[in-house]
Motif scaffolding. Sequence first.
Motif, PDB file in Angstrom:
ATOM      1  N   ASN A   7       0.800  -1.216   0.000  1.00 25.69           N
ATOM      2  CA  ASN A   7       0.000   0.000   0.000  1.00 25.69           C
ATOM      3  C   ASN A   7       0.836   1.270   0.000  1.00 25.69           C
ATOM      4  O   ASN A   7       0.299   2.369   0.047  1.00 25.69           O
ATOM      5  CB  ASN A   7      -0.937   0.008   1.216  1.00 25.69           C
ATOM      6  N   THR A   8       2.147   1.132  -0.042  1.00 26.51           N
ATOM      7  CA  THR A   8       3.025   2.289  -0.042  1.00 26.51           C
ATOM      8  C   THR A   8       3.318   2.734  -1.468  1.00 26.51           C
ATOM      9  O   THR A   8       3.700   1.930  -2.313  1.00 26.51           O
ATOM     10  CB  THR A   8       4.355   1.970   0.670  1.00 26.51           C
ATOM     11  N   CYS A   9       3.137   4.037  -1.741  1.00 28.68           N
ATOM     12  CA  CYS A   9       3.397   4.569  -3.075  1.00 28.68           C
ATOM     13  C   CYS A   9       4.875   4.445  -3.407  1.00 28.68           C
ATOM     14  O   CYS A   9       5.755   4.782  -2.597  1.00 28.68           O
ATOM     15  CB  CYS A   9       2.968   6.038  -3.134  1.00 28.68           C
ATOM     16  N   LYS A  10       5.187   3.962  -4.606  1.00 27.51           N
ATOM     17  CA  LYS A  10       6.581   3.806  -5.038  1.00 27.51           C
ATOM     18  C   LYS A  10       7.179   5.119  -5.502  1.00 27.51           C
ATOM     19  O   LYS A  10       8.376   5.205  -5.750  1.00 27.51           O
ATOM     20  CB  LYS A  10       6.649   2.797  -6.200  1.00 27.51           C
ATOM     21  N   GLN A  11       6.327   6.149  -5.671  1.00 27.25           N
ATOM     22  CA  GLN A  11       6.761   7.476  -6.141  1.00 27.25           C
ATOM     23  C   GLN A  11       7.487   7.387  -7.489  1.00 27.25           C
ATOM     24  O   GLN A  11       8.424   8.136  -7.743  1.00 27.25           O
ATOM     25  CB  GLN A  11       7.653   8.154  -5.102  1.00 27.25           C
ATOM     26  N   CYS A  12       6.980   6.488  -8.357  1.00 24.52           N
ATOM     27  CA  CYS A  12       7.578   6.371  -9.692  1.00 24.52           C
ATOM     28  C   CYS A  12       7.059   7.456 -10.632  1.00 24.52           C
ATOM     29  O   CYS A  12       7.684   7.764 -11.649  1.00 24.52           O
ATOM     30  CB  CYS A  12       7.293   4.990 -10.278  1.00 24.52           C
ATOM     31  N   GLY A  13       5.897   8.036 -10.320  1.00 27.46           N
ATOM     32  CA  GLY A  13       5.333   9.103 -11.131  1.00 27.46           C
ATOM     33  C   GLY A  13       4.544   8.647 -12.337  1.00 27.46           C
ATOM     34  O   GLY A  13       3.983   9.476 -13.068  1.00 27.46           O
ATOM     35  N   ASN A  14       4.462   7.336 -12.580  1.00 25.42           N
ATOM     36  CA  ASN A  14       3.772   6.847 -13.774  1.00 25.42           C
ATOM     37  C   ASN A  14       2.304   7.249 -13.789  1.00 25.42           C
ATOM     38  O   ASN A  14       1.757   7.646 -14.823  1.00 25.42           O
ATOM     39  CB  ASN A  14       3.889   5.320 -13.868  1.00 25.42           C
ATOM     40  N   CYS A  15       1.640   7.157 -12.653  1.00 24.60           N
ATOM     41  CA  CYS A  15       0.219   7.519 -12.579  1.00 24.60           C
ATOM     42  C   CYS A  15       0.028   8.996 -12.918  1.00 24.60           C
ATOM     43  O   CYS A  15      -0.899   9.366 -13.648  1.00 24.60           O
ATOM     44  CB  CYS A  15      -0.326   7.244 -11.185  1.00 24.60           C
ATOM     45  N   CYS A  16       0.915   9.838 -12.377  1.00 21.23           N
ATOM     46  CA  CYS A  16       0.797  11.280 -12.583  1.00 21.23           C
ATOM     47  C   CYS A  16       1.073  11.658 -14.036  1.00 21.23           C
ATOM     48  O   CYS A  16       0.517  12.628 -14.546  1.00 21.23           O
ATOM     49  CB  CYS A  16       1.769  12.017 -11.674  1.00 21.23           C
ATOM     50  N   ARG A  17       1.941  10.915 -14.703  1.00 20.08           N
ATOM     51  CA  ARG A  17       2.278  11.216 -16.100  1.00 20.08           C
ATOM     52  C   ARG A  17       1.172  10.795 -17.061  1.00 20.08           C
ATOM     53  O   ARG A  17       1.125  11.265 -18.194  1.00 20.08           O
ATOM     54  CB  ARG A  17       3.587  10.537 -16.492  1.00 20.08           C
ATOM     55  N   GLU A  18       0.283   9.924 -16.621  1.00 20.32           N
ATOM     56  CA  GLU A  18      -0.792   9.447 -17.492  1.00 20.32           C
ATOM     57  C   GLU A  18      -1.974  10.408 -17.532  1.00 20.32           C
ATOM     58  O   GLU A  18      -2.895  10.225 -18.320  1.00 20.32           O
ATOM     59  CB  GLU A  18      -1.258   8.061 -17.036  1.00 20.32           C
ATOM     60  N   GLY A  19      -1.944  11.450 -16.698  1.00 24.58           N
ATOM     61  CA  GLY A  19      -3.021  12.441 -16.725  1.00 24.58           C
ATOM     62  C   GLY A  19      -3.497  12.799 -15.338  1.00 24.58           C
ATOM     63  O   GLY A  19      -3.452  11.981 -14.411  1.00 24.58           O
ATOM     64  N   GLY A  20      -3.962  14.042 -15.203  1.00 26.46           N
ATOM     65  CA  GLY A  20      -4.499  14.475 -13.918  1.00 26.46           C
ATOM     66  C   GLY A  20      -5.819  13.792 -13.623  1.00 26.46           C
ATOM     67  O   GLY A  20      -6.516  13.318 -14.522  1.00 26.46           O
ATOM     68  N   PRO A  21      -6.198  13.737 -12.358  1.00 21.57           N
ATOM     69  CA  PRO A  21      -7.432  13.057 -11.963  1.00 21.57           C
ATOM     70  C   PRO A  21      -8.680  13.855 -12.319  1.00 21.57           C
ATOM     71  O   PRO A  21      -8.644  15.080 -12.443  1.00 21.57           O
ATOM     72  CB  PRO A  21      -7.287  12.957 -10.440  1.00 21.57           C
ATOM     73  N   ALA A  22      -9.790  13.139 -12.482  1.00 23.34           N
ATOM     74  CA  ALA A  22     -11.093  13.798 -12.529  1.00 23.34           C
ATOM     75  C   ALA A  22     -11.448  14.214 -11.106  1.00 23.34           C
ATOM     76  O   ALA A  22     -10.924  13.666 -10.130  1.00 23.34           O
ATOM     77  CB  ALA A  22     -12.146  12.851 -13.091  1.00 23.34           C
ATOM     78  N   LEU A  23     -12.321  15.208 -10.979  1.00 22.14           N
ATOM     79  CA  LEU A  23     -12.652  15.757  -9.667  1.00 22.14           C
ATOM     80  C   LEU A  23     -14.059  15.357  -9.240  1.00 22.14           C
ATOM     81  O   LEU A  23     -14.974  15.283 -10.063  1.00 22.14           O
ATOM     82  CB  LEU A  23     -12.513  17.275  -9.696  1.00 22.14           C
ATOM     83  N   HIS A  24     -14.204  15.130  -7.946  1.00 22.64           N
ATOM     84  CA  HIS A  24     -15.440  14.599  -7.396  1.00 22.64           C
ATOM     85  C   HIS A  24     -15.952  15.490  -6.257  1.00 22.64           C
ATOM     86  O   HIS A  24     -15.258  16.411  -5.816  1.00 22.64           O
ATOM     87  CB  HIS A  24     -15.209  13.173  -6.875  1.00 22.64           C
TER      88      HIS A  24
END
Length: 225
Positions: A7-24
Amino acid sequence: MDTQNKNTCKQCGNCCREGGPALHVEDLEIIRSGQGPDLVHIVTLRRGEHAYDQVTNSFAPLKEELLKLKGSQGTWTCTFYSNEAAMCTIYEHRPSECRALNCRAPEELYEVYTHERISRRDLIPQGHPLLELIDEHERQCPAEEIARLATPATTGDAEAAERLAHMVRYDDEIRKLVPEKSGMDPEGMDFFFGRPVRTLLRQFATAVNIEKGGKMVFRKIPKGQ
């Protein structure tokens, strides 16, 4: 792998490079607090425009509008991700999708992905003068029609080209006039009016060119460009 490491983020940045999140709905508090994203960091994806769906891994027309964090420097990389530091610059005030995302267990994101997304009207006070202008922009430049006319306008359909030219000019002008008249940051226009018509046309490999005399024409963009 133990649960803590999983459950610990690897801080690889791959998720962030794929696009910003939608907002809820859960993100309204951090936006209104001024500690998280501001309107200049948000882009509206309008109903009917084509967008990438992370869950289905496909491009499809949106059934309703959604708000996302912008990309940076012409890429999809989230505007709040720092490549130099390899970290989120608003980590403590990051949106709910980011909090739910675990690249080792993406099911958690799927559960919140379409849950109570917000729209422009959740962030613009009722009675705000720009609401009428937003509605008029939607009437003048509907995303569904841009998608429908893009290809015909490049293949000799004069009526389609004329209609698209009107939308491009209207959209260009409104993005110029609103900051001039109101003093608003031009960066906020992507929130109020969505992505420019010129940008949406590029989704369909359609470029806007101005010929001598000011005539607007539409050309197919060669593959690879």
